[in-house]
Write a protein that holds these residues in place. Structure first.
Motif, mmCIF file in Angstrom:
data_model
loop_
_atom_site.group_PDB
_atom_site.id
_atom_site.type_symbol
_atom_site.label_atom_id
_atom_site.label_comp_id
_atom_site.label_asym_id
_atom_site.label_seq_id
_atom_site.Cartn_x
_atom_site.Cartn_y
_atom_site.Cartn_z
ATOM 1 N N VAL A 27 -37.471 106.119 -81.989
ATOM 2 C CA VAL A 27 -37.316 106.461 -83.153
ATOM 3 C C VAL A 27 -35.911 106.832 -83.443
ATOM 4 C CG1 VAL A 27 -37.769 108.096 -85.219
ATOM 5 C CG2 VAL A 27 -39.524 106.764 -84.165
ATOM 6 N N GLU B 43 -33.824 98.084 -94.325
ATOM 7 C CA GLU B 43 -33.950 98.950 -93.226
ATOM 8 C C GLU B 43 -34.813 100.206 -93.839
ATOM 9 O OE1 GLU B 43 -30.076 99.396 -90.587
ATOM 10 O OE2 GLU B 43 -29.426 99.286 -92.802
ATOM 11 N N VAL C 109 -36.656 101.914 -90.928
ATOM 12 C CA VAL C 109 -35.682 102.648 -89.841
ATOM 13 C C VAL C 109 -35.810 104.036 -90.346
ATOM 14 C CG1 VAL C 109 -33.430 102.906 -88.691
ATOM 15 C CG2 VAL C 109 -34.232 100.605 -89.539
ATOM 16 N N LEU C 110 -36.352 105.008 -89.207
ATOM 17 C CA LEU C 110 -36.406 106.559 -89.697
ATOM 18 C C LEU C 110 -34.996 107.020 -89.305
ATOM 19 C CD1 LEU C 110 -39.896 107.523 -88.327
ATOM 20 C CD2 LEU C 110 -38.873 107.910 -90.594
ATOM 21 N N ILE C 111 -34.281 106.513 -88.262
ATOM 22 C CA ILE C 111 -33.048 107.188 -87.888
ATOM 23 C C ILE C 111 -31.837 106.369 -88.143
ATOM 24 C CG2 ILE C 111 -31.960 108.506 -85.978
ATOM 25 C CD1 ILE C 111 -33.700 110.297 -87.376
ATOM 26 N N ASN C 112 -30.994 106.555 -88.709
ATOM 27 C CA ASN C 112 -29.656 105.783 -88.543
ATOM 28 C C ASN C 112 -28.639 106.340 -87.623
ATOM 29 O OD1 ASN C 112 -27.461 104.394 -89.425
ATOM 30 N ND2 ASN C 112 -26.907 105.930 -91.021
ATOM 31 N N GLY D 239 -25.018 106.820 -87.648
ATOM 32 C CA GLY D 239 -24.273 107.382 -88.749
ATOM 33 C C GLY D 239 -23.413 108.506 -88.088
ATOM 34 N N ARG E 46 -26.734 98.730 -92.335
ATOM 35 C CA ARG E 46 -25.578 99.656 -92.576
ATOM 36 C C ARG E 46 -24.715 99.722 -91.319
ATOM 37 N NH1 ARG E 46 -30.025 104.607 -92.934
ATOM 38 N NH2 ARG E 46 -31.139 102.733 -92.144
#
Lengths: 200, 329
Positions: B51, B65, B68-71, B74, B261
């Motif tokens: 994750v 997305e 998607v829990l965690i980018n 970023g 992203r």
């Protein structure tokens, strides 16, 4: 002063999506925008886990750091809010956010982004508390009414906890003691470490 | 028919054989691939690690997305944009202005050494001037609005406040987004207009050896464009112009093709780096084309230059035109 936090207990979340629905209804969020979402990992497998995720109201919020117009601010309760009158819809906060919290309605030509919308911890925006303008732009301000975020308040399994970090961690600590492990908490050591560090 | 009936049972037998082989091999393969059963604690660590690395799950919420829990990229994006790009980008832009100002103070304007003859000759056609000024005007507007997005918060934020800056940048973003494709159009026109005059010529080697006479003040003969102008044409207008306009064009349509992203993050960074270098180079071009060289601005305004100017700055071109040739290399 309170330090508001969400915590989703992955041992309890049953992916009912009621938090998503309640949030959308409470704040009459725009079409195509969901301030909260439930993500299931390992779906259909024995180790399936679900988590409800929205803005985590970071202490050093990446969205606020990259915003070209500096439209974010943190309230005394540690809630990260933004000013839609200043927002230009550039999308940078979404690029920087770890949780995918900022949402953009498509309101211009060519799929152009409108003004950003995100979870407010049910705490409205810069306008006067519970004014018609605040309601229209940010939804209901439950904190100003002395209530906690609706998503957590109506969570049927009490997987999603919201409130002052100390109280939230007290509740979770009780669960950890009963379970004998802290595996339900996602990044628990990061979230409640006063130094903000520690390895994931 | 005979051949087919012979072939058919053969093919059937082959298929049966393949199925039997697969059935035999399956348990073997399973035994080889099955990981040793991990204790529950380890499994938990494994999937949280996934994750954290941005491995998507499943979400009922529709959207790019949403699973998607965690980018994961970023933080790096934030660090790069707010760190080196702002810091070094701002530094080279200001340094270029400083260098040009210093150069102007020391050397002053590059004047004609002989009096003008009063005889004019055509240097730019009206189409060339149209392409140039179209690019120039859109470029300046793109530059101002782009710089405002990168540096506005630091420079104008304290003066205007968040809402004032937001109002200005909302307009700036509109200008930037809608003028971008116009800039690309003019850039392509400009490249088409000047391509044939920006090829390598022998005289360019001499120009490089003497650095164009920039510091010595000596006279270096050149064709219609000297090597400095050719560098600006290839590196600035063609490569960076198309690169910045191209990345910008993709960024213009965030909803198209389910853009991730990660793609947008990378493009924003590349767009900013390219644009800062292009702007830095453009300062040099703008200086030379306005106050740096006497008569340069007039040539692009009217399309005509005095014969003395032509002889002094582009002698080979002047000689060619006088000899009745096209003036193109």
């Amino acid at each position: 002063m309170a330090r508001m936090k969400f915590l989703c207990d992955a041992e309890r979340c049953i992916e009912c999506n009621a938090c998503v629905t309640a949030c959308k209804n409470e704040h009459e969020v725009e079409w195509g925008v969901n301030r909260r979402r439930v993500v299931t990992i390992n779906d259909g497998e024995p180790n399936e886990k679900s988590l409800s995720v929205a803005c985590m109201h970071c202490t050093d919020a990446p969205c606020a750091a990259v915003c070209p117009v500096d439209c974010f601010y943190t309230t005394e309760d540690g809630v990260v809010l933004h000013n839609k009158d200043a927002c230009i819809g550039c999308g940078y906060c979404l690029f920087a956010c770890p949780f995918g919290a900022p949402q953009f309605p498509q309101d211009g030509a060519f799929g152009e982004r409108g003004k950003m919308d995100k979870c407010t911890f049910c705490n409205g925006g810069p306008e006067a508390d519970n004014s018609a303008e605040e309601r229209a732009k940010y939804g209901r301000n439950r904190i100003a009414e002395g209530k906690l975020p609706l998503c957590a308040e109506m969570c049927s399994t009490k997987a999603l906890l919201a409130g002052d970090a100390n109280e939230v961690s007290d509740i979770f600590r009780e669960r950890v003691v009963a379970r004998g492990s802290n595996r339900g908490a996602w990044g628990e050591n990061l979230q409640f470490n006063p130094l903000g560090g520690g390895k994931g | 028919m005979g051949a087919n009936s012979l072939k058919r049972p053969a093919a059937w037998l082959m298929r049966l054989f393949a199925v039997l082989l697969a059935l035999l091999a399956a348990p073997l393969a399973l035994a080889a691939d099955a990981p040793a059963a991990k204790p529950p604690g380890d499994q938990v660590a494994d999937y949280w690690r996934e994750v954290r690395q941005g491995v998507p799950g499943l979400s009922q919420v529709q959207g790019a997305e949403s699973g998607v829990l965690i980018n994961a990229e970023g933080q790096a994006w934030r660090d790069l944009r707010n760190g080196p790009i702002k810091k070094y980008g701002g530094t080279i832009l200001l340094a270029m202005i400083g260098v040009i100002a210093l150069f102007y103070l020391i050397k002053g304007q590059m004047k004609l050494s002989a009096p003008p003859t009063g005889r004019k000759m055509q240097r730019f056609t009206s189409f060339e001037r149209f392409a140039h000024w179209g690019t120039a005007v859109t470029f300046v507007l793109m530059g101002i609005t782009g710089l405002a997005i990168l540096f506005g918060r630091t420079v104008l934020g304290p003066l205007l406040g968040s809402e004032g800056l937001g109002g200005l940048l909302a307009l700036g973003k509109l200008v930037h987004n809608y003028l971008g494709p116009v800039f690309l159009f003019f850039t392509i026109l400009l490249i088409g207009a000047f391509l044939r005059d920006n090829v390598w010529q022998k005289c360019d080697a001499a120009w490089i050896a003497k650095a164009g006479g920039l510091f010595s003040g000596g006279h270096v003969p050149s064709g219609r464009f000297n090597f400095g102008e050719k560098t600006w044409f290839w590196l600035g207008v063609t490569f960076l112009g198309l690169f910045v306009a191209g990345t910008g064009l993709i960024l213009n349509f965030p909803a198209l093709m389910d853009r991730t992203r990660e793609l947008m993050q990378d493009l924003v960074l590349l767009h900013a780096i390219g644009a800062v270098i292009l702007l830095t180079l453009s300062f040099g071009h703008i200086y030379m084309g306005t106050i740096g060289v006497e008569g340069a601005l007039d040539s692009m305004k009217s399309g005509e230059v005095d014969e003395t100017w032509a002889k002094e700055h582009h002698e080979i071109w002047y000689d060619d035109v006088k000899a009745g040739k096209s003036g193109h290399p």
